[in-house]
Motif scaffolding. Structure first.
Motif, PDB file in Angstrom:
ATOM      1  N   ASP A  72       0.780  -0.967  -0.121  1.00 34.83           N
ATOM      2  CA  ASP A  72       0.044   0.193  -0.135  1.00 34.83           C
ATOM      3  C   ASP A  72       1.160   1.289   0.125  1.00 34.83           C
ATOM      4  O   ASP A  72       0.085   2.087  -0.742  1.00 34.83           O
ATOM      5  CB  ASP A  72      -1.028  -0.483   1.431  1.00 34.83           C
ATOM      6  N   ILE A  73       2.220   1.699   1.003  1.00 39.28           N
ATOM      7  CA  ILE A  73       2.604   2.451   0.775  1.00 39.28           C
ATOM      8  C   ILE A  73       3.604   2.519  -0.830  1.00 39.28           C
ATOM      9  O   ILE A  73       3.899   3.623  -1.272  1.00 39.28           O
ATOM     10  CB  ILE A  73       3.732   2.568   1.897  1.00 39.28           C
ATOM     11  N   VAL A  74       4.098   1.139  -1.238  1.00 37.61           N
ATOM     12  CA  VAL A  74       4.827   1.492  -2.769  1.00 37.61           C
ATOM     13  C   VAL A  74       3.686   2.034  -3.958  1.00 37.61           C
ATOM     14  O   VAL A  74       3.576   2.373  -3.974  1.00 37.61           O
ATOM     15  CB  VAL A  74       5.142   0.253  -3.372  1.00 37.61           C
ATOM     16  N   ALA A  75       1.782   1.701  -3.495  1.00 36.75           N
ATOM     17  CA  ALA A  75       1.243   2.077  -4.421  1.00 36.75           C
ATOM     18  C   ALA A  75       0.830   3.498  -4.290  1.00 36.75           C
ATOM     19  O   ALA A  75       0.824   4.525  -4.995  1.00 36.75           O
ATOM     20  CB  ALA A  75       0.193   1.519  -4.716  1.00 36.75           C
ATOM     21  N   LEU A  76       1.070   4.101  -2.864  1.00 37.89           N
ATOM     22  CA  LEU A  76       1.059   5.182  -2.330  1.00 37.89           C
ATOM     23  C   LEU A  76       1.962   6.198  -3.098  1.00 37.89           C
ATOM     24  O   LEU A  76       2.053   7.773  -3.350  1.00 37.89           O
ATOM     25  CB  LEU A  76       0.615   5.515  -1.036  1.00 37.89           C
ATOM     26  N   PHE A  77       3.109   5.915  -2.867  1.00 34.47           N
ATOM     27  CA  PHE A  77       4.406   6.389  -3.115  1.00 34.47           C
ATOM     28  C   PHE A  77       4.756   6.919  -4.975  1.00 34.47           C
ATOM     29  O   PHE A  77       5.273   7.686  -5.391  1.00 34.47           O
ATOM     30  CB  PHE A  77       5.554   5.626  -2.762  1.00 34.47           C
ATOM     31  N   ASP A  78       4.451   5.454  -5.800  1.00 33.50           N
ATOM     32  CA  ASP A  78       3.871   5.501  -7.139  1.00 33.50           C
ATOM     33  C   ASP A  78       2.562   6.612  -7.160  1.00 33.50           C
ATOM     34  O   ASP A  78       2.567   7.895  -7.878  1.00 33.50           O
ATOM     35  CB  ASP A  78       4.063   4.014  -7.711  1.00 33.50           C
ATOM     36  N   ALA A  79       1.399   6.874  -6.513  1.00 32.35           N
ATOM     37  CA  ALA A  79       0.412   7.699  -6.752  1.00 32.35           C
ATOM     38  C   ALA A  79       1.129   8.467  -7.163  1.00 32.35           C
ATOM     39  O   ALA A  79       0.956   9.799  -7.726  1.00 32.35           O
ATOM     40  CB  ALA A  79      -0.282   6.931  -6.533  1.00 32.35           C
ATOM     41  N   LEU A  80       1.063   9.168  -5.706  1.00 34.41           N
ATOM     42  CA  LEU A  80       1.447  10.349  -4.880  1.00 34.41           C
ATOM     43  C   LEU A  80       2.728  11.281  -5.317  1.00 34.41           C
ATOM     44  O   LEU A  80       2.830  12.094  -6.188  1.00 34.41           O
ATOM     45  CB  LEU A  80       1.573  10.769  -3.449  1.00 34.41           C
ATOM     46  N   ILE A  81       3.747  10.243  -5.672  1.00 35.09           N
ATOM     47  CA  ILE A  81       4.893  11.049  -6.016  1.00 35.09           C
ATOM     48  C   ILE A  81       5.756  10.494  -8.093  1.00 35.09           C
ATOM     49  O   ILE A  81       5.661  11.664  -8.231  1.00 35.09           O
ATOM     50  CB  ILE A  81       6.649  10.134  -5.213  1.00 35.09           C
ATOM     51  N   VAL A  82       5.448   9.184  -8.082  1.00 39.70           N
ATOM     52  CA  VAL A  82       6.319   8.771  -9.333  1.00 39.70           C
ATOM     53  C   VAL A  82       5.659   9.273 -10.314  1.00 39.70           C
ATOM     54  O   VAL A  82       6.687   9.360 -11.283  1.00 39.70           O
ATOM     55  CB  VAL A  82       6.419   7.696  -9.200  1.00 39.70           C
ATOM     56  N   ASP A  83       3.932   8.771 -10.443  1.00 42.52           N
ATOM     57  CA  ASP A  83       3.377   9.872 -11.389  1.00 42.52           C
ATOM     58  C   ASP A  83       2.977  10.617 -11.673  1.00 42.52           C
ATOM     59  O   ASP A  83       3.735  11.374 -12.397  1.00 42.52           O
ATOM     60  CB  ASP A  83       1.662   8.468 -11.041  1.00 42.52           C
ATOM     61  N   VAL A  84       3.209  11.665 -10.301  1.00 47.85           N
ATOM     62  CA  VAL A  84       2.546  13.255 -10.308  1.00 47.85           C
ATOM     63  C   VAL A  84       3.868  14.052 -10.856  1.00 47.85           C
ATOM     64  O   VAL A  84       4.030  14.361 -11.757  1.00 47.85           O
ATOM     65  CB  VAL A  84       2.262  13.870  -8.861  1.00 47.85           C
ATOM     66  N   ALA A  85       5.420  13.696 -10.104  1.00 47.14           N
ATOM     67  CA  ALA A  85       6.617  14.107 -11.087  1.00 47.14           C
ATOM     68  C   ALA A  85       7.726  13.347 -11.817  1.00 47.14           C
ATOM     69  O   ALA A  85       8.337  13.820 -12.187  1.00 47.14           O
ATOM     70  CB  ALA A  85       7.102  14.651  -9.916  1.00 47.14           C
TER      71      ALA A  85
END
Length: 181
Positions: free
Chosen positions: A150-163
């Protein structure tokens, strides 16, 4: 001293660890500590800086848009060192870690091609830094069994995908790109 300090952090709260315990555990005299560090917090700051470098090396590929695998590696590393990271982020070293991470992120942003060259490095570095550290600090306040995926998914959605995922922003033309000479 570092190894002893890290072992002590695993067993007891930072404020309960004395310099005497650190030096005794390391087999050193009390004055030896002060030849290297002025305070216990200075030792903690050195460890925090090293942890930031480890985190950056693990997360660099994810932040360059090279996949979720590195996000998993980054989160797994923090999970494996949860007690230390809890002390660092929710204790006295969060500001040092953020500043060092932002400094390195900005250096990296200027050192080569980026997935989104239209995004000014001076904006991206603090934005990504804040996002990463907010996610990690929040996660470390959750129960230990909070799912890593879940943390990896949050990281991916909020950081990686956005920036970091390549994208075109029509409102910004190449001619008005802020970080071009």
């Amino acid at each position: 001293m570092r190894a002893t300090f890290l072992e002590l952090i695993e067993r007891k709260p930072l404020e309960e660890i004395s310099i005497k315990e650190i030096t005794d555990g390391a087999g050193l005299s009390y004055p030896t500590f002060f030849r290297r560090y002025a305070t216990k917090n200075e030792l903690l700051e050195e460890i925090a800086t090293d942890e930031v470098h480890a985190l950056i090396s693990l997360g660099h590929a994810a932040l360059n848009g090279e996949g979720q695998g590195s996000a998993f590696d980054l989160c797994s590393y923090v999970h494996a060192h949860r007690k230390l990271w809890t002390v660092l982020l929710n204790g006295g070293a969060a500001h040092i870690m953020r500043a060092e991470f932002a400094r390195i992120a900005e250096e990296l942003g200027h050192s080569g091609p980026r997935a989104n060259p239209w995004l000014p490095v001076e904006l991206a570095a603090p934005f990504v830094t804040s996002g990463i550290f907010e996610i990690l600090a929040w996660w470390l306040r959750q129960p230990e069994d909070y799912p890593l995926d879940d943390i990896v998914a949050l990281f991916d959605a909020l950081i990686v995908d956005v920036a970091a995922r390549p994208r075109i922003v029509p409102a910004l033309s190449r001619d008005t790109k802020p970080d071009q000479p």
